[in-house]
Write a protein that holds these residues in place. Sequence first.
Motif, PDB file in Angstrom:
ATOM      1  N   ASP A 126       0.847  -1.182   0.000  1.00  0.00           N
ATOM      2  CA  ASP A 126       0.000   0.000   0.000  1.00  0.00           C
ATOM      3  C   ASP A 126       0.888   1.240   0.000  1.00  0.00           C
ATOM      4  O   ASP A 126       1.638   1.483   0.949  1.00  0.00           O
ATOM      5  N   VAL A 127       0.821   2.028  -1.062  1.00  0.00           N
ATOM      6  CA  VAL A 127       1.653   3.223  -1.160  1.00  0.00           C
ATOM      7  C   VAL A 127       1.056   4.401  -0.402  1.00  0.00           C
ATOM      8  O   VAL A 127       1.704   5.437  -0.273  1.00  0.00           O
ATOM      9  N   ILE A 128      -0.168   4.244   0.090  1.00  0.00           N
ATOM     10  CA  ILE A 128      -0.783   5.313   0.881  1.00  0.00           C
ATOM     11  C   ILE A 128      -0.315   5.155   2.322  1.00  0.00           C
ATOM     12  O   ILE A 128      -0.758   4.268   3.049  1.00  0.00           O
ATOM     13  N   ARG A 129       0.590   6.004   2.713  1.00  0.00           N
ATOM     14  CA  ARG A 129       1.170   5.910   4.052  1.00  0.00           C
ATOM     15  C   ARG A 129       0.178   6.289   5.138  1.00  0.00           C
ATOM     16  O   ARG A 129       0.077   5.642   6.169  1.00  0.00           O
ATOM     17  N   SER A 130      -0.587   7.346   4.916  1.00  0.00           N
ATOM     18  CA  SER A 130      -1.599   7.785   5.866  1.00  0.00           C
ATOM     19  C   SER A 130      -2.649   8.600   5.123  1.00  0.00           C
ATOM     20  O   SER A 130      -2.389   9.148   4.048  1.00  0.00           O
ATOM     21  N   ARG A 131      -3.814   8.669   5.757  1.00  0.00           N
ATOM     22  CA  ARG A 131      -4.922   9.412   5.178  1.00  0.00           C
ATOM     23  C   ARG A 131      -5.656  10.148   6.305  1.00  0.00           C
ATOM     24  O   ARG A 131      -6.006   9.530   7.317  1.00  0.00           O
ATOM     25  N   PHE A 132      -5.871  11.425   6.146  1.00  0.00           N
ATOM     26  CA  PHE A 132      -6.567  12.205   7.157  1.00  0.00           C
ATOM     27  C   PHE A 132      -7.202  13.407   6.493  1.00  0.00           C
ATOM     28  O   PHE A 132      -6.967  13.677   5.305  1.00  0.00           O
ATOM     29  N   ASN A 133      -8.000  14.152   7.250  1.00  0.00           N
ATOM     30  CA  ASN A 133      -8.686  15.321   6.705  1.00  0.00           C
ATOM     31  C   ASN A 133      -8.199  16.585   7.398  1.00  0.00           C
ATOM     32  O   ASN A 133      -7.301  16.563   8.239  1.00  0.00           O
ATOM     33  N   GLY A 134      -8.843  17.698   7.039  1.00  0.00           N
ATOM     34  CA  GLY A 134      -8.426  18.981   7.579  1.00  0.00           C
ATOM     35  C   GLY A 134      -8.698  19.157   9.053  1.00  0.00           C
ATOM     36  O   GLY A 134      -8.122  20.049   9.687  1.00  0.00           O
ATOM     37  N   ARG A 135      -9.566  18.352   9.636  1.00  0.00           N
ATOM     38  CA  ARG A 135      -9.773  18.415  11.080  1.00  0.00           C
ATOM     39  C   ARG A 135      -8.598  17.804  11.839  1.00  0.00           C
ATOM     40  O   ARG A 135      -8.239  18.266  12.918  1.00  0.00           O
ATOM     41  N   GLU A 136      -8.017  16.763  11.261  1.00  0.00           N
ATOM     42  CA  GLU A 136      -6.922  16.066  11.933  1.00  0.00           C
ATOM     43  C   GLU A 136      -5.573  16.709  11.657  1.00  0.00           C
ATOM     44  O   GLU A 136      -4.621  16.496  12.410  1.00  0.00           O
ATOM     45  N   TYR A 137      -5.484  17.456  10.584  1.00  0.00           N
ATOM     46  CA  TYR A 137      -4.219  18.131  10.250  1.00  0.00           C
ATOM     47  C   TYR A 137      -4.523  19.562   9.812  1.00  0.00           C
ATOM     48  O   TYR A 137      -5.366  19.778   8.943  1.00  0.00           O
ATOM     49  N   GLN A 138      -3.840  20.501  10.421  1.00  0.00           N
ATOM     50  CA  GLN A 138      -3.955  21.904  10.031  1.00  0.00           C
ATOM     51  C   GLN A 138      -2.563  22.484   9.851  1.00  0.00           C
ATOM     52  O   GLN A 138      -1.589  22.011  10.449  1.00  0.00           O
ATOM     53  N   SER A 139      -2.484  23.506   9.037  1.00  0.00           N
ATOM     54  CA  SER A 139      -1.202  24.132   8.749  1.00  0.00           C
ATOM     55  C   SER A 139      -0.647  24.821   9.991  1.00  0.00           C
ATOM     56  O   SER A 139      -1.334  24.960  11.016  1.00  0.00           O
ATOM     57  N   LEU A 140       0.594  25.259   9.890  1.00  0.00           N
ATOM     58  CA  LEU A 140       1.268  25.889  11.031  1.00  0.00           C
ATOM     59  C   LEU A 140       0.933  27.372  11.167  1.00  0.00           C
ATOM     60  O   LEU A 140       1.493  28.039  12.051  1.00  0.00           O
ATOM     61  N   VAL A 141       0.053  27.859  10.340  1.00  0.00           N
ATOM     62  CA  VAL A 141      -0.330  29.269  10.415  1.00  0.00           C
ATOM     63  C   VAL A 141      -1.115  29.517  11.713  1.00  0.00           C
ATOM     64  O   VAL A 141      -2.051  28.768  12.033  1.00  0.00           O
ATOM     65  N   VAL A 142      -0.736  30.534  12.436  1.00  0.00           N
ATOM     66  CA  VAL A 142      -1.435  30.899  13.671  1.00  0.00           C
ATOM     67  C   VAL A 142      -2.636  31.759  13.293  1.00  0.00           C
ATOM     68  O   VAL A 142      -2.482  32.845  12.741  1.00  0.00           O
ATOM     69  N   ARG A 143      -3.834  31.259  13.599  1.00  0.00           N
ATOM     70  CA  ARG A 143      -5.054  31.959  13.217  1.00  0.00           C
ATOM     71  C   ARG A 143      -5.849  32.345  14.460  1.00  0.00           C
ATOM     72  O   ARG A 143      -5.682  31.744  15.531  1.00  0.00           O
ATOM     73  N   PRO A 144      -6.746  33.308  14.311  1.00  0.00           N
ATOM     74  CA  PRO A 144      -7.626  33.680  15.432  1.00  0.00           C
ATOM     75  C   PRO A 144      -8.520  32.502  15.823  1.00  0.00           C
ATOM     76  O   PRO A 144      -8.746  31.572  15.044  1.00  0.00           O
ATOM     77  N   TYR A 145      -9.049  32.596  17.029  1.00  0.00           N
ATOM     78  CA  TYR A 145      -9.876  31.508  17.550  1.00  0.00           C
ATOM     79  C   TYR A 145     -11.099  31.269  16.680  1.00  0.00           C
ATOM     80  O   TYR A 145     -11.488  30.121  16.446  1.00  0.00           O
ATOM     81  N   GLN A 146     -11.711  32.325  16.180  1.00  0.00           N
ATOM     82  CA  GLN A 146     -12.900  32.179  15.357  1.00  0.00           C
ATOM     83  C   GLN A 146     -12.590  31.413  14.070  1.00  0.00           C
ATOM     84  O   GLN A 146     -13.354  30.537  13.652  1.00  0.00           O
ATOM     85  N   GLU A 147     -11.473  31.718  13.441  1.00  0.00           N
ATOM     86  CA  GLU A 147     -11.098  31.007  12.221  1.00  0.00           C
ATOM     87  C   GLU A 147     -10.749  29.552  12.527  1.00  0.00           C
ATOM     88  O   GLU A 147     -11.019  28.659  11.715  1.00  0.00           O
ATOM     89  N   GLN A 148     -10.144  29.300  13.671  1.00  0.00           N
ATOM     90  CA  GLN A 148      -9.836  27.931  14.048  1.00  0.00           C
ATOM     91  C   GLN A 148     -11.112  27.108  14.190  1.00  0.00           C
ATOM     92  O   GLN A 148     -11.177  25.960  13.745  1.00  0.00           O
ATOM     93  N   ARG A 149     -12.132  27.698  14.790  1.00  0.00           N
ATOM     94  CA  ARG A 149     -13.394  26.994  14.942  1.00  0.00           C
ATOM     95  C   ARG A 149     -14.054  26.726  13.597  1.00  0.00           C
ATOM     96  O   ARG A 149     -14.652  25.664  13.372  1.00  0.00           O
ATOM     97  N   ILE A 150     -13.954  27.679  12.694  1.00  0.00           N
ATOM     98  CA  ILE A 150     -14.523  27.482  11.351  1.00  0.00           C
ATOM     99  C   ILE A 150     -13.807  26.344  10.627  1.00  0.00           C
ATOM    100  O   ILE A 150     -14.439  25.490   9.992  1.00  0.00           O
ATOM    101  N   LEU A 151     -12.474  26.301  10.753  1.00  0.00           N
ATOM    102  CA  LEU A 151     -11.714  25.247  10.094  1.00  0.00           C
ATOM    103  C   LEU A 151     -12.002  23.877  10.698  1.00  0.00           C
ATOM    104  O   LEU A 151     -11.912  22.854  10.007  1.00  0.00           O
ATOM    105  N   GLU A 152     -12.321  23.852  11.978  1.00  0.00           N
ATOM    106  CA  GLU A 152     -12.692  22.584  12.593  1.00  0.00           C
ATOM    107  C   GLU A 152     -13.981  22.039  11.986  1.00  0.00           C
ATOM    108  O   GLU A 152     -14.151  20.830  11.850  1.00  0.00           O
ATOM    109  N   HIS A 153     -14.899  22.927  11.638  1.00  0.00           N
ATOM    110  CA  HIS A 153     -16.141  22.507  11.008  1.00  0.00           C
ATOM    111  C   HIS A 153     -15.930  22.167   9.531  1.00  0.00           C
ATOM    112  O   HIS A 153     -16.510  21.195   9.017  1.00  0.00           O
ATOM    113  N   LEU A 154     -15.128  22.954   8.841  1.00  0.00           N
ATOM    114  CA  LEU A 154     -14.937  22.777   7.404  1.00  0.00           C
ATOM    115  C   LEU A 154     -13.786  21.836   7.060  1.00  0.00           C
ATOM    116  O   LEU A 154     -13.519  21.603   5.876  1.00  0.00           O
TER     117      LEU A 154
END
Length: 300
Positions: free
Chosen positions: A136-164
Amino acid sequence: RCVAAATARMLTVAESFVIFLTGNVKFNVHSFVICGNGSDPLPGYIVACIAGVFWLFDVPLMNYLPRYFLSGLLIYCGMAFVDLPLFSVYYKVTKKEFAAIWLIIVIQALAGLLAAVGGGIVIAALIFAVQYARIDVIRSRFNGREYQSLVVRPYQEQRILEHLGVRLVILELHHFIFFGSAISVLDTIKKLAARSVGLPEAQRVRFVLIDFKHVQNVDFSSVDIFEDIAKLLTDEGLCALFTGMNAKIHHKFGTGSDRLLDEVLVFDSMDRGAEWAEQRMLDRATVVRKRWLVVDSLKK
């Protein structure tokens, strides 16, 4: 010719004294072959004396030995070469490789050495393709809730990204990718796209990020498969992102296809690709909120 014969016999005698006196009896001369093993140096003395006698007196022993004896000696010496690759190796290789050895022997007996060499190359390539396709060449699979970029965002944007975050799917690949393993990635993308169609609009996948950071290289046959992946994502209305490609992979994707790199977004790292997708999701959320179209994915 006489000098060459005398030199060969002198080498035979020297070989007998030097090799056999150490206790490892493996007698290989220019005129005949005697195979054996032992720890006693006495056979070495005997063989050396016999070789010396034939060298000094030039006795044509082969003319006096029965033909069946010489044939049996040849078969005895040859059995060591037959037993190793055809029988004893059964416990050292896989069943597919053992069957390939016998198949090559049959091809050589029926069609000759050249056909056996060509057939062996083809069989080895098929075994490699089958065995490597199972990895299996797919080492791992996850979505945007499980992985987010290192950009520091406001709390409101963090909550939106958790939903989206479910709208971003990340596939992290590894190992060497060729035609067979690339097809498994294509099948995974097809299942992902088919499953996403049946979900509510706010939960459908919008971005597919494929990371090549842990991939050593790809062959040219897999380039067409990744082109099919990019076309499939485009037809389904999904955005394809390729990240972490080294110079070899980037070169093959660029030279092996005229449209692949034009149909996908390329980023240096998975973090950069995730950051771009997150910003697109936040921009869409801002537009939706301005229009007062609050959907379930934007509720806090």
